[in-house]
Design a protein around this motif. Structure first.
Motif, PDB file in Angstrom:
ATOM      1  N   LEU A  21      39.887  -8.493 -30.207  1.00 16.40           N
ATOM      2  CA  LEU A  21      38.887  -8.273 -31.243  1.00 16.40           C
ATOM      3  C   LEU A  21      39.395  -7.256 -32.253  1.00 16.40           C
ATOM      4  O   LEU A  21      39.965  -6.234 -31.869  1.00 16.40           O
ATOM      5  CB  LEU A  21      37.603  -7.763 -30.597  1.00 16.40           C
ATOM      6  CG  LEU A  21      36.435  -7.659 -31.550  1.00 16.40           C
ATOM      7  CD1 LEU A  21      35.338  -8.591 -31.090  1.00 16.40           C
ATOM      8  CD2 LEU A  21      35.948  -6.246 -31.585  1.00 16.40           C
ATOM      9  N   LEU A  45      34.089  -6.519 -36.828  1.00 15.30           N
ATOM     10  CA  LEU A  45      32.777  -7.160 -36.767  1.00 15.30           C
ATOM     11  C   LEU A  45      32.075  -6.990 -38.107  1.00 15.30           C
ATOM     12  O   LEU A  45      32.239  -5.956 -38.755  1.00 15.30           O
ATOM     13  CB  LEU A  45      31.900  -6.506 -35.696  1.00 15.30           C
ATOM     14  CG  LEU A  45      32.464  -6.386 -34.295  1.00 15.30           C
ATOM     15  CD1 LEU A  45      31.566  -5.475 -33.460  1.00 15.30           C
ATOM     16  CD2 LEU A  45      32.553  -7.755 -33.667  1.00 15.30           C
ATOM     17  N   VAL A  96      32.850 -12.291 -36.398  1.00 16.81           N
ATOM     18  CA  VAL A  96      33.834 -11.609 -35.561  1.00 16.81           C
ATOM     19  C   VAL A  96      35.227 -12.055 -35.997  1.00 16.81           C
ATOM     20  O   VAL A  96      35.489 -13.243 -36.151  1.00 16.81           O
ATOM     21  CB  VAL A  96      33.632 -11.943 -34.065  1.00 16.81           C
ATOM     22  CG1 VAL A  96      34.610 -11.170 -33.206  1.00 16.81           C
ATOM     23  CG2 VAL A  96      32.193 -11.679 -33.635  1.00 16.81           C
TER      24      VAL A  96
END
Length: 104
Positions: free
Chosen positions: A45, A48, A58
């Motif tokens: 990740l 966001l 995302v």
């Protein structure tokens, strides 16, 4: 807030939604946490982007079985689940053969 978590040799996103007072928003996803990601993908990740309707964009890097990576974007619906109507199977990947990576 989001992070990458690892376990059993895989990596995936861990996203938690908070209320304005800092408490976990237990009405969202499973007890305030979503691990929704493209099925079968190892994910790192990167960023966001919350939306006013409660959905969430995302951005991250997907890793293939050969260690190759590519930038990708996916959308979580207001309930914290993956939006399979976005892109192909819920994910958009940079087109072309050139490898790309998402950066902050």
């Amino acid at each position: 807030m989001g992070a990458t978590v690892t376990g059993n040799g895989t990596a995936g996103p861990w996203i938690q939604r908070r209320q304005p007072d800092g408490q976990v928003d237990t009405r969202w996803a499973a007890g305030g946490r979503s691990t929704a990601s493209p099925v079968g993908q190892r994910v790192n990740l990167v960023d966001l982007l919350p939306q006013a309707d409660g959905s969430l964009w995302v951005c991250g890097n997907l890793y293939g079985s050969q260690g190759d990576s590519t930038a990708a974007l996916w959308r979580l619906k207001p309930d914290g689940s993956l939006d399979y109507n976005f892109g192909v199977g819920g994910i958009w990947r940079r087109p072309g053969a050139e490898i790309g990576r998402a950066h902050v």
